[in-house]
Design a protein around this motif. Structure first.
Motif, PDB file in Angstrom:
ATOM      1  N   ALA A  22       0.833  -1.206   0.000  1.00 55.50           N
ATOM      2  CA  ALA A  22       0.000   0.000   0.000  1.00 55.50           C
ATOM      3  C   ALA A  22       0.869   1.257   0.000  1.00 55.50           C
ATOM      4  O   ALA A  22       0.598   2.217  -0.728  1.00 55.50           O
ATOM      5  CB  ALA A  22      -0.928  -0.010   1.206  1.00 55.50           C
ATOM      6  N   ALA A  23       1.898   1.272   0.816  1.00 52.89           N
ATOM      7  CA  ALA A  23       2.782   2.436   0.880  1.00 52.89           C
ATOM      8  C   ALA A  23       3.490   2.647  -0.452  1.00 52.89           C
ATOM      9  O   ALA A  23       3.646   3.786  -0.922  1.00 52.89           O
ATOM     10  CB  ALA A  23       3.796   2.257   2.001  1.00 52.89           C
ATOM     11  N   THR A  24       3.919   1.547  -1.074  1.00 55.41           N
ATOM     12  CA  THR A  24       4.617   1.655  -2.355  1.00 55.41           C
ATOM     13  C   THR A  24       3.686   2.174  -3.443  1.00 55.41           C
ATOM     14  O   THR A  24       4.048   3.068  -4.218  1.00 55.41           O
ATOM     15  CB  THR A  24       5.186   0.288  -2.765  1.00 55.41           C
ATOM     16  OG1 THR A  24       6.025  -0.212  -1.723  1.00 55.41           O
ATOM     17  CG2 THR A  24       5.993   0.401  -4.052  1.00 55.41           C
ATOM     18  N   ALA A  28       1.764  -0.299  10.938  1.00 55.55           N
ATOM     19  CA  ALA A  28       2.952  -0.354  10.088  1.00 55.55           C
ATOM     20  C   ALA A  28       3.049   0.879   9.202  1.00 55.55           C
ATOM     21  O   ALA A  28       4.135   1.448   9.024  1.00 55.55           O
ATOM     22  CB  ALA A  28       2.930  -1.623   9.236  1.00 55.55           C
ATOM     23  N   MET A  29       1.913   1.314   8.644  1.00 57.33           N
ATOM     24  CA  MET A  29       1.932   2.467   7.738  1.00 57.33           C
ATOM     25  C   MET A  29       2.120   3.785   8.470  1.00 57.33           C
ATOM     26  O   MET A  29       2.430   4.803   7.844  1.00 57.33           O
ATOM     27  CB  MET A  29       0.661   2.479   6.888  1.00 57.33           C
ATOM     28  CG  MET A  29       0.611   1.312   5.906  1.00 57.33           C
ATOM     29  SD  MET A  29      -0.729   1.438   4.727  1.00 57.33           S
ATOM     30  CE  MET A  29      -0.168   2.827   3.750  1.00 57.33           C
ATOM     31  N   SER A  30       1.940   3.773   9.784  1.00 54.76           N
ATOM     32  CA  SER A  30       2.226   4.982  10.560  1.00 54.76           C
ATOM     33  C   SER A  30       3.726   5.174  10.748  1.00 54.76           C
ATOM     34  O   SER A  30       4.169   6.204  11.250  1.00 54.76           O
ATOM     35  CB  SER A  30       1.550   4.904  11.928  1.00 54.76           C
ATOM     36  OG  SER A  30       2.208   3.959  12.771  1.00 54.76           O
ATOM     37  N   ARG A  71       0.604   9.997   1.424  1.00 54.18           N
ATOM     38  CA  ARG A  71      -0.305  10.586   2.410  1.00 54.18           C
ATOM     39  C   ARG A  71      -0.087   9.964   3.780  1.00 54.18           C
ATOM     40  O   ARG A  71       0.359   8.816   3.888  1.00 54.18           O
ATOM     41  CB  ARG A  71      -1.764  10.362   1.979  1.00 54.18           C
ATOM     42  CG  ARG A  71      -2.141  11.116   0.705  1.00 54.18           C
ATOM     43  CD  ARG A  71      -3.410  10.545   0.097  1.00 54.18           C
ATOM     44  NE  ARG A  71      -3.196   9.174  -0.354  1.00 54.18           N
ATOM     45  CZ  ARG A  71      -4.165   8.392  -0.827  1.00 54.18           C
ATOM     46  NH1 ARG A  71      -5.412   8.842  -0.885  1.00 54.18           N
ATOM     47  NH2 ARG A  71      -3.896   7.173  -1.231  1.00 54.18           N
ATOM     48  N   GLU A  72      -0.421  10.697   4.800  1.00 47.95           N
ATOM     49  CA  GLU A  72      -0.286  10.174   6.153  1.00 47.95           C
ATOM     50  C   GLU A  72      -1.249   9.019   6.392  1.00 47.95           C
ATOM     51  O   GLU A  72      -0.941   8.096   7.148  1.00 47.95           O
ATOM     52  CB  GLU A  72      -0.550  11.284   7.183  1.00 47.95           C
ATOM     53  CG  GLU A  72       0.549  12.336   7.263  1.00 47.95           C
ATOM     54  CD  GLU A  72       0.317  13.300   8.398  1.00 47.95           C
ATOM     55  OE1 GLU A  72      -0.606  13.052   9.210  1.00 47.95           O
ATOM     56  OE2 GLU A  72       1.047  14.294   8.481  1.00 47.95           O
ATOM     57  N   ARG A  73      -2.422   9.071   5.753  1.00 41.37           N
ATOM     58  CA  ARG A  73      -3.429   8.024   5.963  1.00 41.37           C
ATOM     59  C   ARG A  73      -4.004   7.606   4.611  1.00 41.37           C
ATOM     60  O   ARG A  73      -4.758   8.356   3.992  1.00 41.37           O
ATOM     61  CB  ARG A  73      -4.543   8.517   6.890  1.00 41.37           C
ATOM     62  CG  ARG A  73      -5.574   7.446   7.258  1.00 41.37           C
ATOM     63  CD  ARG A  73      -6.621   8.042   8.184  1.00 41.37           C
ATOM     64  NE  ARG A  73      -7.680   7.108   8.501  1.00 41.37           N
ATOM     65  CZ  ARG A  73      -7.732   6.345   9.603  1.00 41.37           C
ATOM     66  NH1 ARG A  73      -6.757   6.430  10.482  1.00 41.37           N
ATOM     67  NH2 ARG A  73      -8.742   5.528   9.830  1.00 41.37           N
ATOM     68  N   VAL A  74      -3.637   6.421   4.158  1.00 44.82           N
ATOM     69  CA  VAL A  74      -4.184   5.874   2.926  1.00 44.82           C
ATOM     70  C   VAL A  74      -5.588   5.366   3.221  1.00 44.82           C
ATOM     71  O   VAL A  74      -5.791   4.622   4.188  1.00 44.82           O
ATOM     72  CB  VAL A  74      -3.302   4.724   2.397  1.00 44.82           C
ATOM     73  CG1 VAL A  74      -3.965   4.014   1.227  1.00 44.82           C
ATOM     74  CG2 VAL A  74      -1.932   5.257   1.985  1.00 44.82           C
ATOM     75  N   PRO A  75      -6.594   5.747   2.427  1.00 42.73           N
ATOM     76  CA  PRO A  75      -7.975   5.299   2.691  1.00 42.73           C
ATOM     77  C   PRO A  75      -8.067   3.779   2.681  1.00 42.73           C
ATOM     78  O   PRO A  75      -7.570   3.120   1.766  1.00 42.73           O
ATOM     79  CB  PRO A  75      -8.772   5.912   1.534  1.00 42.73           C
ATOM     80  CG  PRO A  75      -7.948   7.060   1.057  1.00 42.73           C
ATOM     81  CD  PRO A  75      -6.519   6.663   1.271  1.00 42.73           C
ATOM     82  N   LEU A  76      -8.698   3.232   3.705  1.00 38.42           N
ATOM     83  CA  LEU A  76      -8.808   1.782   3.857  1.00 38.42           C
ATOM     84  C   LEU A  76     -10.270   1.368   3.795  1.00 38.42           C
ATOM     85  O   LEU A  76     -11.108   1.872   4.543  1.00 38.42           O
ATOM     86  CB  LEU A  76      -8.177   1.351   5.184  1.00 38.42           C
ATOM     87  CG  LEU A  76      -8.001  -0.148   5.413  1.00 38.42           C
ATOM     88  CD1 LEU A  76      -6.782  -0.410   6.309  1.00 38.42           C
ATOM     89  CD2 LEU A  76      -9.233  -0.802   6.028  1.00 38.42           C
TER      90      LEU A  76
END
Length: 351
Positions: free
Chosen positions: A78-80, A126-128, A159-164
């Protein structure tokens, strides 16, 4: 209300056309392009391919299957994707079903709600980009008594928060989705039943988390077939095998979430007959047993005017992003359906 496009599965013989469809949706101003995965094409590769050749449209997984990846791997992906797409990625998750989870991935299909909750918590942590530690029923990170150490994600999402999002069908899953996610991916949504079958449960979950429905994305997927209103019955017939597959053949006899949804919409007798015939190998008979009303209420069929009226009903029911699967045997037909979707949204006064 915004529009999305769902490309379905890659590798079905329309791959080049799918890219052209995504590019046309991008040009028309569609909000998001979703791609699916089951036991063929993986979603991440497809989404990176589409993102590289579009400019504005978001790309989203509908869905990444939870048994297919560890939560840390999903956070990495997701981060990538968010970084490569310049902040255009949406993460959709789902537990799949017992046949795929156990038959393809070798992962026991048990306690899907608890598993999903833990998975989402780990992905978010993890994404934080804090050091990853977790103690749960299904995952413990790092593993105790070994050489593992808490590790921090090195990739910076845009983005700080990827929509989930979570793909949800049953009442308990919908409630949990409202509580822990940013959006819900719905299938076979009838506008007339949406409050009872989905929205009320999502709202209960939001309230449990001290939140409202404001900012929460209700995102159903509907097949779209454009034609004259006098031909609606014939258009609906083209989706009989699709509906029969889900209502009759997905999951097991005891764990078919789509069959249970059809029952909640008032089609108990038909749902039983469809499943019995489908599981007996009588697929044509199962398709013939699907009520026209079930197909018509869970698809967008007919003229632009008729589709516009249906879009108004979905907006009134609480849908915020309406994802379309445009039907057509040729690229030209699918592109025409995309354009009709945009025209219908404008005529409905929802653009």
């Amino acid at each position: 209300m915004k529009l999305g496009i769902n490309l379905g599965y890659w590798g079905a013989g329309m791959d080049e056309d799918n890219l052209a469809v995504a590019q046309e949706a991008d040009r028309l101003g569609y909000a998001v392009c979703w791609a699916a995965e089951a036991y063929g094409s993986d979603g991440a590769t497809v989404l990176s391919w589409v993102a590289a050749q579009t400019e504005r449209i978001d790309v989203g997984s509908a869905i990444f299957q939870i048994p297919a990846r560890t939560p840390a791997m999903t956070a990495m992906t997701a981060a990538t994707l968010d970084s490569l797409s310049n902040g255009r990625f949406r993460l959709g998750l789902g537990v799949s079903g017992p046949q795929v989870s156990e038959g393809w991935y070798g992962v026991k299909f048990d306690k899907p709600l608890a598993r999903t909750r833990e998975y989402v918590e780990i992905v978010r942590k993890a994404m934080s980009r804090e050091r990853l530690t977790y103690e749960g029923q299904h995952w413990t990170l790092p593993l105790p008594g070994g050489p593992g150490k808490p590790i921090k994600l090195t990739v910076h999402p845009k983005r700080e928060r990827v929509p989930l999002y979570i793909a949800a069908i049953g009442p308990k899953n919908l409630e949990q989705t409202g509580e822990i996610a940013d959006g819900a991916l719905l299938i076979f949504p009838a506008a007339e039943h949406l409050q009872d079958t989905a929205i009320s449960h999502l709202r209960a979950g939001r309230e449990k988390a001290g939140l409202t429905m404001e900012g929460f994305d209700v995102c159903p997927t509907l097949p779209l077939a454009v034609g004259e209103d006098k031909d609606v019955a014939a258009l609906a017939d083209t989706f009989r095998p699709y509906t029969a597959l889900y209502v009759g053949g997905m999951g097991s006899r005891k764990q078919n979430f789509y069959n249970q949804l059809a029952r909640r919409m008032g089609y108990e007798q038909a749902a039983t007959e469809i499943q019995e015939k489908y599981l007996a190998g009588e697929k044509d008979a199962a398709a013939a047993a699907v009520p026209h009303e079930l197909i018509d209420s869970t698809t967008l069929l007919g003229s632009v005017e008729r589709i516009a009226e249906r879009m108004q009903a979905y907006a009134a029911a609480g849908v915020t992003t309406l994802t379309l699967s445009p039907a057509g045997f040729t690229l030209e037909e699918r592109i025409a359906a995309l354009r009709a979707g945009t025209e219908a949204l404008e005529r409905a006064g929802l653009a």
